[in-house]
Design an enzyme around this catalytic site. Structure first.
Site, PDB file in Angstrom:
ATOM      1  N   GLY A 242       0.829  -1.208   0.000  1.00 27.47           N
ATOM      2  CA  GLY A 242       0.000   0.000   0.000  1.00 27.47           C
ATOM      3  C   GLY A 242       0.862   1.256   0.000  1.00 27.47           C
ATOM      4  O   GLY A 242       1.835   1.330   0.740  1.00 27.47           O
TER       5      GLY A 242
ATOM      6  N   ARG B   8       1.534  -5.128  -5.926  1.00 27.75           N
ATOM      7  CA  ARG B   8       1.543  -6.359  -5.142  1.00 27.75           C
ATOM      8  C   ARG B   8       2.030  -7.446  -6.092  1.00 27.75           C
ATOM      9  O   ARG B   8       1.625  -7.480  -7.257  1.00 27.75           O
ATOM     10  CB  ARG B   8       0.153  -6.622  -4.572  1.00 27.75           C
ATOM     11  CG  ARG B   8      -0.203  -5.491  -3.596  1.00 27.75           C
ATOM     12  CD  ARG B   8      -1.326  -5.794  -2.661  1.00 27.75           C
ATOM     13  NE  ARG B   8      -1.208  -4.999  -1.448  1.00 27.75           N
ATOM     14  CZ  ARG B   8      -1.798  -3.825  -1.227  1.00 27.75           C
ATOM     15  NH1 ARG B   8      -2.547  -3.281  -2.159  1.00 27.75           N
ATOM     16  NH2 ARG B   8      -1.640  -3.201  -0.085  1.00 27.75           N
TER      17      ARG B   8
ATOM     18  N   ASP C 243       3.723  -4.294   6.631  1.00 19.22           N
ATOM     19  CA  ASP C 243       4.148  -5.587   7.200  1.00 19.22           C
ATOM     20  C   ASP C 243       4.286  -6.680   6.142  1.00 19.22           C
ATOM     21  O   ASP C 243       5.177  -7.528   6.246  1.00 19.22           O
ATOM     22  CB  ASP C 243       3.243  -6.005   8.363  1.00 19.22           C
ATOM     23  CG  ASP C 243       1.800  -6.209   7.955  1.00 19.22           C
ATOM     24  OD1 ASP C 243       1.425  -5.734   6.855  1.00 19.22           O
ATOM     25  OD2 ASP C 243       1.055  -6.829   8.706  1.00 19.22           O
TER      26      ASP C 243
ATOM     27  N   THR D  28       3.574   2.973   5.834  1.00 19.59           N
ATOM     28  CA  THR D  28       2.155   2.566   5.828  1.00 19.59           C
ATOM     29  C   THR D  28       1.334   3.588   6.598  1.00 19.59           C
ATOM     30  O   THR D  28       1.769   4.063   7.647  1.00 19.59           O
ATOM     31  CB  THR D  28       1.963   1.164   6.452  1.00 19.59           C
ATOM     32  OG1 THR D  28       0.571   0.991   6.775  1.00 19.59           O
ATOM     33  CG2 THR D  28       2.743   0.972   7.741  1.00 19.59           C
TER      34      THR D  28
ATOM     35  N   ASP E 290      -1.237   2.915   8.166  1.00 21.04           N
ATOM     36  CA  ASP E 290      -1.924   2.234   9.276  1.00 21.04           C
ATOM     37  C   ASP E 290      -1.222   2.346  10.625  1.00 21.04           C
ATOM     38  O   ASP E 290      -1.829   2.082  11.664  1.00 21.04           O
ATOM     39  CB  ASP E 290      -2.095   0.733   8.959  1.00 21.04           C
ATOM     40  CG  ASP E 290      -2.952   0.489   7.741  1.00 21.04           C
ATOM     41  OD1 ASP E 290      -3.650   1.422   7.325  1.00 21.04           O
ATOM     42  OD2 ASP E 290      -2.909  -0.632   7.207  1.00 21.04           O
TER      43      ASP E 290
ATOM     44  N   ASP F 292       0.859   0.346  11.891  1.00 20.28           N
ATOM     45  CA  ASP F 292       0.717  -0.948  12.587  1.00 20.28           C
ATOM     46  C   ASP F 292       2.011  -1.754  12.672  1.00 20.28           C
ATOM     47  O   ASP F 292       1.968  -2.978  12.767  1.00 20.28           O
ATOM     48  CB  ASP F 292      -0.394  -1.776  11.926  1.00 20.28           C
ATOM     49  CG  ASP F 292      -0.102  -2.069  10.464  1.00 20.28           C
ATOM     50  OD1 ASP F 292       0.827  -1.460   9.909  1.00 20.28           O
ATOM     51  OD2 ASP F 292      -0.799  -2.904   9.872  1.00 20.28           O
TER      52      ASP F 292
ATOM     53  N   ARG G 250      -7.042  -1.514   8.477  1.00 23.60           N
ATOM     54  CA  ARG G 250      -6.955  -2.981   8.438  1.00 23.60           C
ATOM     55  C   ARG G 250      -7.188  -3.575   9.826  1.00 23.60           C
ATOM     56  O   ARG G 250      -8.296  -3.517  10.320  1.00 23.60           O
ATOM     57  CB  ARG G 250      -5.619  -3.421   7.844  1.00 23.60           C
ATOM     58  CG  ARG G 250      -5.782  -4.718   7.110  1.00 23.60           C
ATOM     59  CD  ARG G 250      -4.778  -5.049   6.039  1.00 23.60           C
ATOM     60  NE  ARG G 250      -3.482  -4.412   6.103  1.00 23.60           N
ATOM     61  CZ  ARG G 250      -2.472  -4.726   5.286  1.00 23.60           C
ATOM     62  NH1 ARG G 250      -2.634  -5.652   4.384  1.00 23.60           N
ATOM     63  NH2 ARG G 250      -1.339  -4.110   5.362  1.00 23.60           N
TER      64      ARG G 250
HETATM   65  P1  ADP Z   1       1.993  -4.035   2.757  1.00 24.73           P
HETATM   66  O1  ADP Z   1       3.475  -4.034   2.638  1.00 24.73           O
HETATM   67  O2  ADP Z   1       1.401  -2.684   2.569  1.00 24.73           O
HETATM   68  O3  ADP Z   1       1.533  -4.740   4.021  1.00 24.73           O
HETATM   69  P2  ADP Z   1       1.131  -6.381   1.171  1.00 24.73           P
HETATM   70  O4  ADP Z   1       0.718  -7.177   2.346  1.00 24.73           O
HETATM   71  O5  ADP Z   1       0.222  -6.363  -0.013  1.00 24.73           O
HETATM   72  O6  ADP Z   1       1.403  -4.852   1.514  1.00 24.73           O
HETATM   73  O7  ADP Z   1       2.552  -6.947   0.693  1.00 24.73           O
HETATM   74  C1  ADP Z   1       3.241  -6.341  -0.386  1.00 24.73           C
HETATM   75  C2  ADP Z   1       4.033  -7.363  -1.162  1.00 24.73           C
HETATM   76  O8  ADP Z   1       5.023  -7.960  -0.300  1.00 24.73           O
HETATM   77  C3  ADP Z   1       3.245  -8.553  -1.697  1.00 24.73           C
HETATM   78  O9  ADP Z   1       2.563  -8.266  -2.887  1.00 24.73           O
HETATM   79  C4  ADP Z   1       4.338  -9.579  -1.921  1.00 24.73           C
HETATM   80  O10 ADP Z   1       5.031  -9.318  -3.120  1.00 24.73           O
HETATM   81  C5  ADP Z   1       5.272  -9.295  -0.734  1.00 24.73           C
HETATM   82  N1  ADP Z   1       4.949 -10.244   0.347  1.00 24.73           N
HETATM   83  C6  ADP Z   1       3.994 -10.160   1.282  1.00 24.73           C
HETATM   84  N2  ADP Z   1       3.953 -11.266   2.060  1.00 24.73           N
HETATM   85  C7  ADP Z   1       4.914 -12.093   1.580  1.00 24.73           C
HETATM   86  C8  ADP Z   1       5.386 -13.396   1.925  1.00 24.73           C
HETATM   87  N3  ADP Z   1       4.851 -14.083   2.925  1.00 24.73           N
HETATM   88  N4  ADP Z   1       6.413 -13.922   1.187  1.00 24.73           N
HETATM   89  C9  ADP Z   1       6.970 -13.228   0.178  1.00 24.73           C
HETATM   90  N5  ADP Z   1       6.563 -12.009  -0.201  1.00 24.73           N
HETATM   91  C10 ADP Z   1       5.567 -11.439   0.475  1.00 24.73           C
END
Ligand code: ADP
Length: 326
Positions: A14, A75, A106, A129, A131, A133, A175
């Site tokens: 995000g 993503r 996260d 972020t 959030d 969080d 979230r």
């Molecule tokens: P944010 O960083 O805002 O929490 P996301 O949860 O969508 O956003 O995660 C962003 C990107 O980080 C994902 O699209 C993916 O490429 C990578 N990512 C998230 N979780 C994992 C994971 N368990 N293993 C590998 N890459 C991950």
């Protein structure tokens, strides 16, 4: 450990206002310290597809005031697979990138942690972020700006709420974290905040009504954190319509509005400090940590700690809101 000569930087997940200020800070601090910088586009996706470009100081000119991220964000499902990460690693090596700075939430830092463990690549995370969080840092890049956007919106909605004597449920992002809803409610003078941290403990709506909510007021504003745990603003509006039909209820969902806009001074300074500290950390041989700020001091938080630990909501803030909304 081989010397680090070139770093790659990416923004992932995000977007948050202040990401550009962080990109600028990382780039300039790296160049200042004699490192080469490569910008990776669209988060981990760019690492997999090889969308990578060398960044000089002028590539980050005139961006500190801009919302969003000039590196774009995305993503990337492929990065969640070992095969995808293998391609990412090969591209990184091909580009001569020795270490990564990842700006994101996260999910992005979870990806960084896994990648760093698998390929022994130094990764430094910056908390980006709205959030707020992530554990181990007082605030995250973008949170203050989002909070100010919420205030601006709530102030405007209050005008119409008062004129029509209505009850408004305003849904804000968050979230699984109620920071935006709770602090947004305190700062805007809202009557209540419905947050996931409390939703499982008590029926917050019932509490509000029971405590004489709106006794002395002709309009009310309740901020609701968008979360599967709270059920969101629509859920509460429906409940009021069914259970307390005397109220004239409306819903506003602030949505993506909260992600945009020019970062506040707080977020620009935070992003600049964290970005410069990321390069200090790399020069010191740190790896696999998120840079945070704790009591106005830079801290290094291991990824596992930053991601796994729930950042607690202060009970004091819940009490402040309750006491001041009588
Ligand atoms: P944010 O960083 O805002 O929490 P996301 O949860 O969508 O956003 O995660 C962003 C990107 O980080 C994902 O699209 C993916 O490429 C990578 N990512 C998230 N979780 C994992 C994971 N368990 N293993 C590998 N890459 C991950």
């Amino acid at each position: 450990m081989p010397a680090i000569k070139c770093i790659g930087i990416l923004t992932s997940g995000g977007d948050a206002p202040g990401m550009n200020a962080a990109i600028r800070a990382v780039t300039r601090a790296a160049i200042y310290n004699g490192l080469q910088v490569k910008g990776i586009y669209r988060g981990y996706k760019g690492l997999v597809t090889g969308e990578i470009k060398e960044f000089k100081s002028q590539n980050v000119s005139n961006i500190i005031q801009l919302g969003g991220t000039i590196l774009k964000t995305a993503r990337c499902k492929e990065f969640c697979t070992p095969e995808g990460r293998q391609i990412a690693y090969e591209n990184m090596k091909k580009e001569g990138i020795d270490a990564l700075v990842i700006i994101g939430g996260d999910g992005s830092l979870t990806g960084a942690r896994i990648f760093a463990e698998e390929f022994d690549v130094p990764c430094i995370g910056l908390p980006g972020t709205i959030d707020n969080d992530l554990f181990g840092t007082d605030t995250t890049i973008g949170y203050d700006t989002a909070l100010n956007t919420i205030l601006d919106a709530v102030d405007k909605i209050r005008d119409t709420a008062t004129s029509h004597e209505r009850l408004f449920f305003i849904e804000v992002m968050g979230r699984d974290a109620g920071f935006l809803a709770l602090n947004g409610a305190i700062a805007s003078g809202a009557e209540a905040a419905i947050i996931p941290e409390i939703s499982t403990e008590v029926d917050q709506l019932e509490e509000l009504i029971k405590n004489g909510f709106r006794k002395s007021k002709n309009s009310s504003i309740v901020l609701v954190a968008e979360s599967p745990i709270t059920g969101g603003a629509m859920h509460y509006a429906e409940r009021v319509k069914n259970e307390y039909p005397g109220y004239d209820v409306r819903v506003t969902i602030l949505g993506h509005l909260q992600r945009g806009g020019s970062p506040t001074a707080h977020d620009r300074i935070l992003a600049s400090r964290l970005g410069a500290a990321a390069i200090d950390a790399i020069m010191e041989g740190q790896r696999n940590v998120m840079i945070g700020i704790d009591h106005d001091e830079i801290v290094y938080v291991p990824f596992t700690k930053a991601i796994k630990n729930d950042k607690p909501i202060k009970k004091e803030l819940v009490n402040v809101l309750r006491e001041l909304s009588i």
